[in-house]
Each structure stands twice: as C-alpha cells, then as structure tokens.
Enzyme design. Structure first.
Site, PDB file in Angstrom:
ATOM      1  N   ASP A 122       1.073  -0.992   0.186  1.00 47.82           N
ATOM      2  CA  ASP A 122       0.116  -0.165  -0.142  1.00 47.82           C
ATOM      3  C   ASP A 122       1.014   1.306  -0.501  1.00 47.82           C
ATOM      4  O   ASP A 122       2.070   1.308   0.663  1.00 47.82           O
ATOM      5  CB  ASP A 122      -0.958   0.019   1.035  1.00 47.82           C
ATOM      6  N   GLY A 172       0.300   5.794  -4.524  1.00 48.67           N
ATOM      7  CA  GLY A 172      -0.629   7.003  -4.303  1.00 48.67           C
ATOM      8  C   GLY A 172      -0.129   8.018  -4.221  1.00 48.67           C
ATOM      9  O   GLY A 172      -0.079   9.193  -4.572  1.00 48.67           O
ATOM     10  N   ARG A 173       0.091   7.776  -2.612  1.00 51.85           N
ATOM     11  CA  ARG A 173       0.684   8.905  -1.341  1.00 51.85           C
ATOM     12  C   ARG A 173       2.205   8.993  -1.965  1.00 51.85           C
ATOM     13  O   ARG A 173       2.058  10.549  -1.842  1.00 51.85           O
ATOM     14  CB  ARG A 173       0.288   8.510   0.053  1.00 51.85           C
ATOM     15  N   HIS A 176       2.441   3.653  -8.971  1.00 50.98           N
ATOM     16  CA  HIS A 176       2.165   2.033  -9.652  1.00 50.98           C
ATOM     17  C   HIS A 176       3.115   1.065 -10.148  1.00 50.98           C
ATOM     18  O   HIS A 176       3.644   0.372 -10.157  1.00 50.98           O
ATOM     19  CB  HIS A 176       0.801   2.133 -10.467  1.00 50.98           C
ATOM     20  N   SER A 226      -7.327  -5.696  -5.480  1.00 56.23           N
ATOM     21  CA  SER A 226      -8.494  -6.196  -4.757  1.00 56.23           C
ATOM     22  C   SER A 226      -9.944  -6.399  -5.461  1.00 56.23           C
ATOM     23  O   SER A 226      -9.939  -5.711  -6.204  1.00 56.23           O
ATOM     24  CB  SER A 226      -8.810  -6.104  -3.231  1.00 56.23           C
ATOM     25  N   GLU A 283     -11.829  -5.003  -4.056  1.00 55.38           N
ATOM     26  CA  GLU A 283     -12.819  -3.138  -4.606  1.00 55.38           C
ATOM     27  C   GLU A 283     -12.368  -2.525  -5.382  1.00 55.38           C
ATOM     28  O   GLU A 283     -12.122  -1.445  -5.866  1.00 55.38           O
ATOM     29  CB  GLU A 283     -12.929  -2.885  -3.391  1.00 55.38           C
ATOM     30  N   ARG A 319     -12.223   2.311  -8.140  1.00 57.79           N
ATOM     31  CA  ARG A 319     -11.372   3.105  -8.522  1.00 57.79           C
ATOM     32  C   ARG A 319     -11.478   4.252  -9.953  1.00 57.79           C
ATOM     33  O   ARG A 319     -12.489   3.297 -10.581  1.00 57.79           O
ATOM     34  CB  ARG A 319      -9.845   2.235  -8.330  1.00 57.79           C
ATOM     35  N   LEU A 325      10.685 -20.588  -4.000  1.00 58.67           N
ATOM     36  CA  LEU A 325      10.056 -19.817  -3.532  1.00 58.67           C
ATOM     37  C   LEU A 325       8.704 -19.586  -4.613  1.00 58.67           C
ATOM     38  O   LEU A 325       8.609 -19.810  -5.695  1.00 58.67           O
ATOM     39  CB  LEU A 325      10.391 -17.921  -3.752  1.00 58.67           C
ATOM     40  N   ARG A 352       2.377  -4.504   6.747  1.00 58.01           N
ATOM     41  CA  ARG A 352       1.484  -3.648   5.924  1.00 58.01           C
ATOM     42  C   ARG A 352       1.845  -2.473   5.720  1.00 58.01           C
ATOM     43  O   ARG A 352       2.322  -1.906   6.873  1.00 58.01           O
ATOM     44  CB  ARG A 352       0.035  -3.216   6.068  1.00 58.01           C
ATOM     45  N   LEU A 366      -6.848  -4.594   7.206  1.00 59.49           N
ATOM     46  CA  LEU A 366      -7.102  -5.851   6.015  1.00 59.49           C
ATOM     47  C   LEU A 366      -7.404  -5.923   4.667  1.00 59.49           C
ATOM     48  O   LEU A 366      -7.219  -6.131   3.833  1.00 59.49           O
ATOM     49  CB  LEU A 366      -7.352  -7.614   7.158  1.00 59.49           C
ATOM     50  N   GLU A 419       1.068 -12.863  12.178  1.00 66.50           N
ATOM     51  CA  GLU A 419       1.565 -12.090  13.577  1.00 66.50           C
ATOM     52  C   GLU A 419       1.831 -11.115  12.050  1.00 66.50           C
ATOM     53  O   GLU A 419       1.816 -10.814  10.703  1.00 66.50           O
ATOM     54  CB  GLU A 419       3.457 -12.849  13.390  1.00 66.50           C
TER      55      GLU A 419
HETATM   56  C1  IPE Z   1      -5.781  -2.895  -0.249  1.00 69.05           C
HETATM   57  O1  IPE Z   1      -5.323  -1.330  -0.468  1.00 69.05           O
HETATM   58  C2  IPE Z   1      -5.490  -3.703  -1.438  1.00 69.05           C
HETATM   59  C3  IPE Z   1      -3.961  -3.742  -2.563  1.00 69.05           C
HETATM   60  C4  IPE Z   1      -3.734  -3.365  -1.602  1.00 69.05           C
HETATM   61  C5  IPE Z   1      -4.183  -3.885  -3.345  1.00 69.05           C
HETATM   62  P1  IPE Z   1      -5.789  -0.375  -0.945  1.00 69.05           P
HETATM   63  O2  IPE Z   1      -5.490   1.229  -0.541  1.00 69.05           O
HETATM   64  O3  IPE Z   1      -7.262  -0.832  -1.565  1.00 69.05           O
HETATM   65  O4  IPE Z   1      -7.118  -0.313   0.703  1.00 69.05           O
HETATM   66  P2  IPE Z   1      -8.030   0.734   1.639  1.00 69.05           P
HETATM   67  O5  IPE Z   1      -8.981   1.166   0.339  1.00 69.05           O
HETATM   68  O6  IPE Z   1      -7.003   1.323   2.059  1.00 69.05           O
HETATM   69  O7  IPE Z   1      -7.987  -0.349   2.628  1.00 69.05           O
HETATM   70  C1  IPE Z   2      -1.437   0.118  -3.830  1.00 70.32           C
HETATM   71  O1  IPE Z   2      -1.098   1.345  -3.737  1.00 70.32           O
HETATM   72  C2  IPE Z   2      -1.844  -0.342  -4.764  1.00 70.32           C
HETATM   73  C3  IPE Z   2      -2.985  -0.644  -5.241  1.00 70.32           C
HETATM   74  C4  IPE Z   2      -3.784  -0.838  -4.259  1.00 70.32           C
HETATM   75  C5  IPE Z   2      -4.058  -1.142  -6.921  1.00 70.32           C
HETATM   76  P1  IPE Z   2      -2.282   2.443  -3.648  1.00 70.32           P
HETATM   77  O2  IPE Z   2      -2.662   2.752  -4.580  1.00 70.32           O
HETATM   78  O3  IPE Z   2      -3.412   1.997  -2.236  1.00 70.32           O
HETATM   79  O4  IPE Z   2      -1.868   3.749  -2.435  1.00 70.32           O
HETATM   80  P2  IPE Z   2      -2.567   5.164  -1.922  1.00 70.32           P
HETATM   81  O5  IPE Z   2      -2.962   4.275  -0.821  1.00 70.32           O
HETATM   82  O6  IPE Z   2      -3.376   5.944  -2.313  1.00 70.32           O
HETATM   83  O7  IPE Z   2      -0.948   5.741  -1.138  1.00 70.32           O
HETATM   84 MG    MG Z   3      -4.235   2.394  -0.574  1.00 73.99          MG
END
Ligand code: IPE
Ligand code: IPE
Ligand code: MG
Length: 263
Positions: free
Chosen positions: A32, A35-36, A49, A77, A79, A83, A143, A200, A207, A219
């Site tokens: 994760d 984006g930030r 990305h 995911s 979900e 986006r 692996l 994470r 999660l 863990e």
């Molecule tokens: C979880 O991250 C999914 C992946 C890392 C692929 P998200 O960025 O989608 O999760 P939320 O929306 O912050 O919970």
């Molecule tokens: C994780 O990074 C990649 C995916 C969920 C595909 P994000 O795109 O969720 O990054 P943030 O949370 O916006 O920083």
């Molecule tokens: Mg994210």
C-alpha cells in the site's frame, strides 16, 4: 549474495543471525502507498504504481535471501475496480507488462508463480499470460510467489461455502462431516499454508478484505514506509522482528506453566 536462509547479511550494519525455525514460511504483503508516494512528489498516481511494481523485485529478493518459501503479494482487490477507470487501466497495463517482462527472470530464479483471485474478470490477454506463466514455472521450488489479483477474501469464503452447500445438497457430504479442513480445502488457498507474517506498508493498519480466514493466527507487521520505497532490507527487518515474536496460538508456553507450578 547470501545463501538462501542466511540472514547474517546484517540489518543496517548490525549482523544478526536467525534460527531457521524462526524464519516465517509464508509472508503476505499488503502493498500500500503507491498513490501517496506519487502525490508527495506531485506526480500522477500511475508513476507511483510503476515504482510500486519495481519494488516487487525487492520483496522477492528479500524472501529468497531469508529463506521464506511462500510470498503472497496483494496486487489488486475486488474493491479496487471502484477506482477511476484510467487508474484501473494503468494497473492492468502494468500487470501485463510485469508478466511479459519478469516471468523469464522468475523462472531462472526457480520461482513458481501462482495467481490467487477471480481470473474470469480479467482480460483475455492477461489470463493467457497468467496461465502460461503458471505452466512455465509449475515445477520450480525455491519460492512460490502468489499474486493476489482481483482477490477478495469475503468473496472467496462465500464461494467456498456455496461449493460445500452444493455437496450437501447433492448428498455427497453431510452437515456434520463439515470440518475446518473442509472449508480450508474449498478456499483458493487450498495448496498454500496460512501466512505466518502479514506486512502492510504505508502506515495503514487494516486488512482490506485480505486472507481473512487464513490470518487467524498470523503475526501482523505495519510499516510506515510507502510501498514504492519498500526495499529488500525493510523486508528482512520484518522477518527479523518476526523471529523475535512469541506465537502462542491461544495456549500457554511451557515455561509459564512451570513458573506457575513452582510459585
Ligand atoms: C488494499 O489496499 C489492496 C491492495 C494493496 C491491493 P487499498 O488501498 O485498496 O485499501 P484501502 O481502500 O485503503 O482499505
Ligand atoms: C497500493 O497503493 C496499490 C493498490 C491498491 C493497487 P494505493 O494506490 O492504494 O496507494 P494509496 O493508498 O492511494 O497511497
Ligand atoms: Mg491504498
């Protein structure tokens, strides 16, 4: 390069050795913060990305160096389809690019690829790349790299329950005969051990529909590092911290039982 399972390579200058029994067999990562990472630099999310997809190499080499046998990466995911369309397209494009470019290298490194998730929703070219990559690497055993793609744990559990109910309906299984193993075997992770360690990145502590059944006693390790910056050493640091944790699985460790008896 250090040999597999040899963590005496040092962490930020400190040489540490971990007993083999304290190395997690399966590490799962919620990657994760792409984006930030991009926003902080006033760059488009697609650049985050792209950088994030490059960090995958770091986690793989960290896993190989530390002797981890299964590495699961949460890449997309169920979900994440919510986006903006162009972001979804960027992510799918990167995936296509990754599968085309990296698979030979993974094969050379004796890595087996396995994709976890609902493949039917992915485009035909990606599905073919995945099938080919899985076939090519099927016998590799250094692996297992599991990519969770269009993966959602609740959906996975729902499908498993439906499959079990179907068997009951057909008279092939009695309700009483349903055990924890029955459900384990109906999940997409059937062949994969539960994660010992879940990492994470980016400081978020949730999660997000990832392996909900399988993480019952994993863990958890939360890192503030944004995924594109997550380097091999960060992975190794997490493995080392895991090595110092005590897993109880709800029971009393032997030394505590002895202390109580003496007192
Ligand atoms: C979880 O991250 C999914 C992946 C890392 C692929 P998200 O960025 O989608 O999760 P939320 O929306 O912050 O919970
Ligand atoms: C994780 O990074 C990649 C995916 C969920 C595909 P994000 O795109 O969720 O990054 P943030 O949370 O916006 O920083
Ligand atoms: Mg994210």
């Amino acid at each position: 390069m250090a040999a597999d399972g040899d963590l005496s390579v040092g962490t930020h200058g400190n040489v540490r050795k971990i007993e083999t029994s304290r190395i997690p067999k399966h590490v799962a990562i919620i990657m994760d913060g792409n984006g930030r990472w991009a926003s902080k630099r006033k760059l488009p999310k697609s650049v985050g990305h792209k950088k994030g997809s490059e960090a995958v190499k770091e986690a793989i080499s960290g896993a190989i160096k530390s002797g981890v046998k299964y590495l699961t990466l949460y890449a997309f995911s169920t979900e994440n389809w919510n986006r903006p369309q162009d972001e979804v397209q960027d992510l799918m494009g990167l995936l296509r690019f990754y599968l085309k470019r990296e698979i030979k290298e993974l094969h050379k490194e004796n890595v087996k690829l396995h994709v976890l998730g609902e493949k039917s929703a992915l485009d035909a070219e990606i599905t073919k790349l995945i099938d080919d990559a899985e076939a090519l690497t099927a016998d590799n055993d250094r692996l297992t790299l599991v990519i969770a793609l269009n993966y959602g744990s609740r959906q996975e559990i729902l499908k498993a329950v439906q499959a079990i109910a179907q068997k009951v309906e057909e008279g092939a299984l009695s309700t009483k005969a349903i055990t924890l193993e029955t459900l384990d075997d109906a999940l997409l992770t059937k062949e994969i051990p539960d994660p010992d360690l879940v990492i994470r990145t980016s400081g978020e502590q949730r999660l997000s529909n990832f392996l909900l059944w399988q993480v019952a006693y994993s863990e958890l390790y939360f890192s503030d590092v944004l995924w594109p910056d997550f380097a091999e050493q960060h992975f190794i640091d997490a493995v080392i911290e895991y090595g110092g944790r005590e897993r109880r699985f709800g029971a009393r460790p032997d030394d505590e039982i002895i202390t109580d008896t003496v007192a």
